[in-house]
Design an enzyme around this catalytic site. Sequence first.
Site, PDB file in Angstrom:
ATOM      1  N   ASP A   1      -1.929   5.153   0.374  1.00  0.00           N
ATOM      2  CA  ASP A   1      -1.978   5.338   1.831  1.00  0.00           C
ATOM      3  C   ASP A   1      -2.569   6.856   2.191  1.00  0.00           C
ATOM      4  OD1 ASP A   1      -0.807   2.718   2.193  1.00  0.00           O
ATOM      5  OD2 ASP A   1       1.070   3.633   1.830  1.00  0.00           O
TER       6      ASP A   1
ATOM      7  N   HIS B   1      -5.657  -1.586   3.185  1.00  0.00           N
ATOM      8  CA  HIS B   1      -6.536  -0.760   3.852  1.00  0.00           C
ATOM      9  C   HIS B   1      -7.155  -1.174   4.979  1.00  0.00           C
ATOM     10  CE1 HIS B   1      -8.426  -2.498   0.411  1.00  0.00           C
ATOM     11  NE2 HIS B   1      -9.427  -2.836   1.217  1.00  0.00           N
TER      12      HIS B   1
HETATM   13  P1  IMP Z   1       4.083  -3.502  -5.957  1.00  0.00           P
HETATM   14  O1  IMP Z   1       2.963  -2.710  -6.295  1.00  0.00           O
HETATM   15  O2  IMP Z   1       4.001  -4.574  -4.943  1.00  0.00           O
HETATM   16  O3  IMP Z   1       4.747  -4.098  -7.309  1.00  0.00           O
HETATM   17  O4  IMP Z   1       5.100  -2.294  -5.496  1.00  0.00           O
HETATM   18  C1  IMP Z   1       5.732  -1.101  -6.286  1.00  0.00           C
HETATM   19  C2  IMP Z   1       5.626   0.066  -5.711  1.00  0.00           C
HETATM   20  O5  IMP Z   1       4.315   0.327  -5.265  1.00  0.00           O
HETATM   21  C3  IMP Z   1       6.204   0.006  -4.433  1.00  0.00           C
HETATM   22  O6  IMP Z   1       7.173   1.360  -4.035  1.00  0.00           O
HETATM   23  C4  IMP Z   1       5.388  -0.310  -3.241  1.00  0.00           C
HETATM   24  O7  IMP Z   1       5.667   0.288  -1.992  1.00  0.00           O
HETATM   25  C5  IMP Z   1       4.224   0.589  -3.700  1.00  0.00           C
HETATM   26  N1  IMP Z   1       2.787   0.560  -3.449  1.00  0.00           N
HETATM   27  C6  IMP Z   1       1.966  -0.806  -4.027  1.00  0.00           C
HETATM   28  N2  IMP Z   1       1.000  -0.777  -3.360  1.00  0.00           N
HETATM   29  C7  IMP Z   1       0.932   0.379  -2.391  1.00  0.00           C
HETATM   30  C8  IMP Z   1      -0.186   0.705  -1.571  1.00  0.00           C
HETATM   31  O8  IMP Z   1      -1.408  -0.062  -1.734  1.00  0.00           O
HETATM   32  N3  IMP Z   1       0.130   1.845  -0.903  1.00  0.00           N
HETATM   33  C9  IMP Z   1       1.264   2.511  -1.114  1.00  0.00           C
HETATM   34  N4  IMP Z   1       2.364   1.962  -1.941  1.00  0.00           N
HETATM   35  C10 IMP Z   1       2.043   1.108  -2.564  1.00  0.00           C
END
Ligand code: IMP
Length: 440
Positions: A16, A44
Amino acid sequence: MTRGYADVLVGLQYGDEGKAKIIDHLAHAYDIIARFNGGANAGHTVRTPLGSAKLAQVPSGAFHPDKLLYIGSGCAVNLEKLAGEIDALERAGLTLDGRLLISGRCIVVQPVHVRMDVLHGSDIGTTGNGIGPCYADLALRMRSECRTVVQLRDLHKNLDLAFGQMAAYDRLSAPCSKAHEADIAATFHRLRAAWTRILPFVTMDDLFLTRLVRAGKRVLFEGAQSLQLDVSLGDQPYVTSSHTSASFAYVGGDLSCHFHRKTIGVAKAIVSRVGAGPFPSEFGGTASASYCARAAKEGTGHEAERARFDPRALLASGDPFELGIALRMLTDEYGTGSGRPRRIGALDVSQLADAASRHAVDEIYLNKCDSLALFPNKASGAIPVFDETSLRWFPSFAGPLNASLPPSLRGLIAHIERRTGSRIAGIGTGPARDDIICLQ
Ligand code: IMP
């Protein structure tokens, strides 16, 4: 003929950072924008004069009609969500035919992956998109004689067989009930329809990018998530499930590292993190972390905070936890997909220095510099910057920003350049496409 090259753009913090905005700004200098990792867990927002969209899987260059878009084999595809993004972009007047190509080696997020993630992912605050279980199953390959993963090319080769495999794996992992059977039949029906929508964009040509780059085309790889969330280099278990490092662009992006030219990092001047995990510069520390975790669980976000708090009053209170809430509200730090309140912290220069050195970052874009003007003025210095385990303070400045930057911001930029050894190529001064000041 001159051969082309590839640059890799990655986030340096916890995601982000506004990567899409920088890609949108840089896109004119490339022919192809390509994704190499992650899936619908990325979110995004692209705002341009042609329109705005919340995308998760289609690369951020979507609003540049003359650019090719590529989704590399390192990505995990959610068929329904990807079909939805394609529909939304076409409704916005963009033609994707012949412009969007998706590697046949992308893995498919199956209903069982989403179920597992929703069931177990809350421990670390995943996005619930099934991405972790899907990548885990890629490595697992088989369980009890069932294939655990399906690639797009399996659907292409024999749709019934691939769906049969998914159904068998689903039965293995779900309680046997009539309700579940009916539910899964309906889901698979929708997945087949989504596949029909995606099929024209899928390529079986593993050398697609290689051929174009050899012929002189320029690729910009767009990293999803960010360096601090890399599955091995981040703080396990509070990480995503793919490699987010720049080098992985040359695995998941289907191009040889032979063609690498430079690495571009994107950071933001006030840091945010969603989900659990270490965040040394967080305003309000554990109080903020548990407040945001609770809000995410209860599904409360911006509206709830707006009803409860006056951000200007909190900003002046001097309490770090309240400062975090105020900055979140005033700079709109809520999850793109989920609306979850993001945890807020000071710019961590040690973290940037470490990331820049480990990943050989050539240049950095620092977004949200306009937000620094929110810090209340204090004679002692007002902008907190975390460096080598403690806070130091830079003088404040008043917005709005223009090309003749205030000396205090120049001082901060010089400090970051010194510590990271990377050039700050530009700063973000607002959410719109043009809200960027390029630095020499
Ligand atoms: P997952 O990728 O859904 O398995 O989540 C694992 C960790 O990565 C969590 O803390 C999510 O909030 C974080 N996360 C996954 N994708 C994003 C993103 O695009 N931006 C920020 N955090 C992310």
